[in-house]
Design a protein around this motif. Sequence first.
Motif, PDB file in Angstrom:
ATOM      1  N   HIS A  47       0.845  -1.190   0.000  1.00 49.11           N
ATOM      2  CA  HIS A  47       0.000   0.000   0.000  1.00 49.11           C
ATOM      3  C   HIS A  47       0.892   1.255   0.000  1.00 49.11           C
ATOM      4  N   PRO A  48       1.557   1.548  -1.115  1.00 48.66           N
ATOM      5  CA  PRO A  48       2.493   2.676  -1.155  1.00 48.66           C
ATOM      6  C   PRO A  48       1.792   4.003  -0.903  1.00 48.66           C
ATOM      7  N   VAL A  49       2.504   4.910  -0.239  1.00 52.59           N
ATOM      8  CA  VAL A  49       1.925   6.206   0.126  1.00 52.59           C
ATOM      9  C   VAL A  49       1.952   7.193  -1.040  1.00 52.59           C
ATOM     10  N   THR A  50       2.689   6.867  -2.091  1.00 51.71           N
ATOM     11  CA  THR A  50       2.761   7.727  -3.271  1.00 51.71           C
ATOM     12  C   THR A  50       3.071   6.845  -4.474  1.00 51.71           C
ATOM     13  N   ASN A  51       2.809   7.375  -5.662  1.00 49.83           N
ATOM     14  CA  ASN A  51       3.188   6.652  -6.876  1.00 49.83           C
ATOM     15  C   ASN A  51       4.432   7.256  -7.510  1.00 49.83           C
ATOM     16  N   GLU A  52       5.170   8.078  -6.746  1.00 50.32           N
ATOM     17  CA  GLU A  52       6.436   8.634  -7.214  1.00 50.32           C
ATOM     18  C   GLU A  52       7.573   7.699  -6.794  1.00 50.32           C
ATOM     19  N   ILE A  53       8.385   7.284  -7.766  1.00 51.95           N
ATOM     20  CA  ILE A  53       9.465   6.337  -7.483  1.00 51.95           C
ATOM     21  C   ILE A  53      10.813   6.923  -7.910  1.00 51.95           C
ATOM     22  N   ASN A  54      11.841   6.386  -7.317  1.00 53.66           N
ATOM     23  CA  ASN A  54      13.211   6.752  -7.677  1.00 53.66           C
ATOM     24  C   ASN A  54      13.481   6.262  -9.104  1.00 53.66           C
ATOM     25  N   ALA A  55      13.785   7.186 -10.019  1.00 53.07           N
ATOM     26  CA  ALA A  55      13.903   6.840 -11.437  1.00 53.07           C
ATOM     27  C   ALA A  55      15.347   6.673 -11.897  1.00 53.07           C
ATOM     28  N   GLY A  56      16.330   6.814 -11.003  1.00 55.42           N
ATOM     29  CA  GLY A  56      17.685   6.420 -11.341  1.00 55.42           C
ATOM     30  C   GLY A  56      18.579   7.458 -11.981  1.00 55.42           C
ATOM     31  N   CYS A  57      18.342   8.726 -11.716  1.00 54.60           N
ATOM     32  CA  CYS A  57      19.291   9.774 -12.122  1.00 54.60           C
ATOM     33  C   CYS A  57      19.365  10.781 -10.988  1.00 54.60           C
ATOM     34  N   TYR A  58      20.559  10.950 -10.418  1.00 55.65           N
ATOM     35  CA  TYR A  58      20.749  11.813  -9.260  1.00 55.65           C
ATOM     36  C   TYR A  58      21.731  12.930  -9.594  1.00 55.65           C
ATOM     37  N   ILE A  59      21.534  14.074  -8.938  1.00 51.47           N
ATOM     38  CA  ILE A  59      22.537  15.137  -8.968  1.00 51.47           C
ATOM     39  C   ILE A  59      23.004  15.357  -7.532  1.00 51.47           C
ATOM     40  N   PHE A  60      24.296  15.187  -7.314  1.00 53.99           N
ATOM     41  CA  PHE A  60      24.915  15.369  -6.005  1.00 53.99           C
ATOM     42  C   PHE A  60      25.783  16.619  -6.020  1.00 53.99           C
ATOM     43  N   LYS A  61      25.836  17.329  -4.910  1.00 51.32           N
ATOM     44  CA  LYS A  61      26.982  18.199  -4.689  1.00 51.32           C
ATOM     45  C   LYS A  61      28.210  17.302  -4.533  1.00 51.32           C
ATOM     46  N   LYS A  62      29.317  17.731  -5.098  1.00 48.12           N
ATOM     47  CA  LYS A  62      30.516  16.904  -5.017  1.00 48.12           C
ATOM     48  C   LYS A  62      30.915  16.632  -3.568  1.00 48.12           C
ATOM     49  N   SER A  63      30.689  17.601  -2.682  1.00 49.30           N
ATOM     50  CA  SER A  63      31.055  17.402  -1.278  1.00 49.30           C
ATOM     51  C   SER A  63      30.268  16.269  -0.632  1.00 49.30           C
ATOM     52  N   VAL A  64      29.041  16.019  -1.096  1.00 49.64           N
ATOM     53  CA  VAL A  64      28.237  14.923  -0.559  1.00 49.64           C
ATOM     54  C   VAL A  64      28.855  13.582  -0.953  1.00 49.64           C
ATOM     55  N   ILE A  65      29.355  13.485  -2.189  1.00 51.23           N
ATOM     56  CA  ILE A  65      30.023  12.261  -2.623  1.00 51.23           C
ATOM     57  C   ILE A  65      31.295  12.037  -1.808  1.00 51.23           C
ATOM     58  N   ASP A  66      32.061  13.114  -1.611  1.00 56.38           N
ATOM     59  CA  ASP A  66      33.309  12.990  -0.848  1.00 56.38           C
ATOM     60  C   ASP A  66      33.070  12.530   0.588  1.00 56.38           C
ATOM     61  N   ALA A  67      31.852  12.758   1.106  1.00 54.67           N
ATOM     62  CA  ALA A  67      31.540  12.384   2.491  1.00 54.67           C
ATOM     63  C   ALA A  67      31.023  10.956   2.626  1.00 54.67           C
ATOM     64  N   ILE A  68      30.755  10.278   1.509  1.00 55.36           N
ATOM     65  CA  ILE A  68      30.318   8.881   1.581  1.00 55.36           C
ATOM     66  C   ILE A  68      31.482   8.035   2.106  1.00 55.36           C
ATOM     67  N   PRO A  69      31.240   7.140   3.058  1.00 50.58           N
ATOM     68  CA  PRO A  69      32.330   6.285   3.561  1.00 50.58           C
ATOM     69  C   PRO A  69      32.988   5.514   2.418  1.00 50.58           C
TER      70      PRO A  69
END
Length: 331
Positions: free
Chosen positions: A140-162
Amino acid sequence: MLPAAGVPFVHHQLAQAKAAGIDHVVLATSYKAEVFEAHFGDGSALGIDLEYVTEAEPLGTGGGIRNVASRLRGGPDDPVVIFNGDVLSGHDITAQLALHASRDAAVTLYLTTVDDATPFGVVPTDADGRVTAFLEKDPHPVTNEINAGCYIFKKSVIDAIPSGRVVSVEREIFPGLVASGAMVLGFVDSSYWLDLGTPAAYVTGCCDLVTGKAPSPAVTSPADFLVLPGASVAADATLSGGTAIGARAVVGAAASVVGSVVFDGAQIGAGAVIERSVIGAGTVIGEGTVVRDAVIGDGARVGQRNELVGGIRVWNGAVLGDVAVRFSTDG
């Protein structure tokens, strides 16, 4: 790297990136990593600067992104666009980038709406477009919006991934950012979208690229079928539904190929009927044989007057004689 409308599938994604003004791409590879560079080289033929980074061990969706961080250019606030390699989309990357910049987002996710969201993880957003949660598959999903597989990251967010370990963006990074109050936006676009994770979806996507239903800068002349150079198609054969016939393939007299992908060097016998199927490279399909909703592996030999239907799979190099038998997953 499977062919799609005459070129490897990832070619369409690279062409879309180029059309959106992206001129430097890093391919994060693992399985059969060597085939990418052998085909695309440095990317100059596509007008981009192309690099490759290979995961020695699978690192997950987040770990794979972190693994390429040293090859990314620009400052900590610059955007990095990330594509899932098995998604076919016509969404507006330029508009997604503009939204990301205008809101100074940490991450901006491309979301699409589907009629039935139960097979997918869903991504609810608030009235301001901010992502509020990442929810796993639910009856029973709360929305019909799904992750469609294209992201935009700030580079600093990528650098912070373990680094150096398995990390999931869906289960760890995105929920952590939302919980911390970071600006995580949803960019909702209802353009063409298809996950090519099954053979049936792959065939559909390939045919949609040929016909232009799925837009791609790499397809300059959409049509009802595509015949690559060196292929031979009998004058009375019928091709339709976005069918693609590979180089050096042969389609015999009175054969019919509908909505299918025929790889290089395959041979379709006279009077054969191929529908919604994949015919592997160098495969031979005998006269009068029917192949429907099937995958026939490279180099297979299928004799005359067989019927292979209903999701049947034939392994590479398999041989089926002239036995006039119906093969189907439903028996």
